[in-house]
Design an enzyme around this catalytic site. Structure first.
Site, PDB file in Angstrom:
ATOM      1  N   ALA A  43     -23.910 -22.742 -34.153  1.00 33.93           N
ATOM      2  CA  ALA A  43     -24.535 -23.235 -35.390  1.00 33.93           C
ATOM      3  C   ALA A  43     -25.683 -22.320 -35.806  1.00 33.93           C
ATOM      4  CB  ALA A  43     -25.022 -24.665 -35.192  1.00 33.93           C
ATOM      5  N   ASN A  44     -26.450 -21.828 -34.832  1.00 32.91           N
ATOM      6  CA  ASN A  44     -27.562 -20.927 -35.180  1.00 32.91           C
ATOM      7  C   ASN A  44     -27.041 -19.673 -35.884  1.00 32.91           C
ATOM      8  OD1 ASN A  44     -29.207 -22.711 -33.821  1.00 32.91           O
ATOM      9  ND2 ASN A  44     -29.546 -21.409 -32.034  1.00 32.91           N
ATOM     10  N   GLU A 141     -20.352 -21.558 -25.335  1.00 31.32           N
ATOM     11  CA  GLU A 141     -20.754 -22.952 -25.128  1.00 31.32           C
ATOM     12  C   GLU A 141     -19.601 -23.907 -25.420  1.00 31.32           C
ATOM     13  OE1 GLU A 141     -25.561 -22.605 -25.847  1.00 31.32           O
ATOM     14  OE2 GLU A 141     -24.304 -22.970 -27.582  1.00 31.32           O
ATOM     15  N   ASN A 186     -26.085  -9.536 -23.484  1.00 29.48           N
ATOM     16  CA  ASN A 186     -27.368  -8.973 -23.060  1.00 29.48           C
ATOM     17  C   ASN A 186     -27.105  -8.208 -21.759  1.00 29.48           C
ATOM     18  OD1 ASN A 186     -27.325 -10.843 -20.980  1.00 29.48           O
ATOM     19  ND2 ASN A 186     -28.782 -12.234 -21.951  1.00 29.48           N
ATOM     20  N   GLY A 227     -35.046  -3.875 -28.200  1.00 26.94           N
ATOM     21  CA  GLY A 227     -34.082  -3.600 -29.269  1.00 26.94           C
ATOM     22  C   GLY A 227     -32.656  -3.842 -28.829  1.00 26.94           C
ATOM     23  N   ASP A 254     -29.300 -15.212 -31.590  1.00 27.65           N
ATOM     24  CA  ASP A 254     -28.391 -15.799 -32.576  1.00 27.65           C
ATOM     25  C   ASP A 254     -28.749 -15.331 -33.991  1.00 27.65           C
ATOM     26  OD1 ASP A 254     -27.224 -17.228 -30.488  1.00 27.65           O
ATOM     27  OD2 ASP A 254     -28.664 -18.866 -30.705  1.00 27.65           O
TER      28      ASP A 254
HETATM   29  O1  RIB Z   1     -29.599 -19.296 -28.262  1.00 29.29           O
HETATM   30  C1  RIB Z   1     -30.460 -20.390 -28.438  1.00 29.29           C
HETATM   31  C2  RIB Z   1     -29.686 -21.651 -28.361  1.00 29.29           C
HETATM   32  O2  RIB Z   1     -29.175 -21.787 -27.041  1.00 29.29           O
HETATM   33  C3  RIB Z   1     -30.471 -22.898 -28.595  1.00 29.29           C
HETATM   34  O3  RIB Z   1     -30.476 -23.294 -29.942  1.00 29.29           O
HETATM   35  C4  RIB Z   1     -29.821 -23.916 -27.670  1.00 29.29           C
HETATM   36  O4  RIB Z   1     -29.224 -24.949 -28.362  1.00 29.29           O
HETATM   37  C5  RIB Z   1     -28.828 -23.133 -26.841  1.00 29.29           C
HETATM   38  O5  RIB Z   1     -27.552 -23.281 -27.317  1.00 29.29           O
END
Ligand code: RIB
Length: 314
Positions: A43-44, A141, A186, A227, A254
């Protein structure tokens, strides 16, 4: 009209506590500030791209709890297409307790909840809409089988994909992700996937090149305050960081990916898009929170003008 970005990925409710220090075992500590916000890596990334002006659709799952409607409404407020967001009966929504220390560094726990129910069939259900996407973003996730299925499905149709292999998953098989277009790990995720050390610049490039030799077209290694590094079969280029005072680094990776996706589908220029993305991510750490820290197009333009005046306006 802008090209479409699809996100097959997660959403979470971020429960963020700003702490002076982490409590030790058996210790109770008082923390000064708590905030609740919308998060989740998928979502981010969707929100960052949408704020910059991309057309974004999301395939995700929420629980049947108090958080679900708010999560869907939040995505809608950013103009994200939520037709493929479904509620899972009997499941909690994904939640992420997060601790942020005074230097802005974060520690995150995730509870996947309904994100664990985003199965490969969800991709098939959304196929007609995903087929209209220029780029599809994924993270770890959600179930790994869904990631594999999405990569295969997109590769068969010539649709480009980006996998952010976070959080690091020991069961992620390199053989099953080698058709991904962009891999954005990463350093520790890169080490896990390649089985190689990533302690120096030379080691990072060698490990990323190893992944490129397996078939991944572009590896972009995010290096936090140092960076990022772009590695392809014939190039290894540093993306310089933008120096800012960090308030909260949560979700900066994100922000970087969402911004990269937006600029890449707009310009098809990988390196130029990464430079824009580095500036966007730097802006995000100057504010508290995850999605609510992200800049819209106007805020980003003014930050870029003061912090990276040499970057072209895209
Ligand atoms: O990358 C940050 C995110 O990781 C957070 O918003 C948290 O929800 C986890 O998913």
């Amino acid at each position: 009209m802008a090209s479409k970005i699809g996100v097959v990925g997660s959403n979470m409710v971020d429960l963020i506590t700003y702490i002076d220090r982490m409590p030790g075992p058996g210790e109770t500590l008082e923390a000064p500030v708590f905030e609740i916000g919308c998060g989740g890596k998928g979502a981010n990334q969707a929100v960052a791209a949408a704020l910059l002006g991309a057309r974004v659709m999301m395939v995700t799952r929420v629980g049947d709890d108090v958080f679900a409607d708010n999560t869907v409404a939040n995505l809608g407020r950013y103009g994200i297409d939520t037709r493929h967001v479904r509620k899972v009966p009997g499941r909690s929504s994904g939640v992420a307790p997060i601790f942020v220390d005074p230097s802005g560094e974060n520690s995150i726990l995730i509870v996947k909840g309904a994100n664990a129910d985003l199965l490969p069939a969800a991709v098939d259900e959304a196929a007609a809409d995903l087929a209209a996407c220029r780029l599809i973003l994924m993270q770890m996730e959600v179930p790994v089988e869904t990631v594999y299925h999405t990569i295969d499905w997109a590769a068969q149709r010539g649709i480009e994909t980006l996998l952010n292999p976070a959080p690091a998953a020991a069961d992620l098989q390199l053989e099953r992700i080698r058709h991904v277009t962009f891999l954005v790990p990463n350093e520790s995720e890169l080490a896990l996937l390649s089985g190689m050390p990533t302690g120096s610049r030379e080691e990072i490039v060698a490990a990323a090149r190893f992944l490129v030799r397996q078939g991944i077209r572009v590896v972009i290694v995010t290096l936090g305050r140092r960076g990022a590094c772009l590695v392809t079969a014939d190039t290894a280029v540093e993306i310089a960081p933008v120096a800012v005072a960090a308030r909260d680094t949560t979700g900066a990776g994100d922000a970087f990916i969402g911004a990269f996706a937006h600029f890449y589908v707009k310009t098809q220029d990988v390196l130029a898009s990464l430079r824009q993305a580095a500036v966007y991510a730097a802006h995000s750490i100057t504010r508290a929170g995850t999605q609510k820290a992200y800049a819209n197009a106007q805020e980003f333009a003014s930050f870029r003008q003061t912090h990276a005046p040499d970057l072209p306006v895209v």
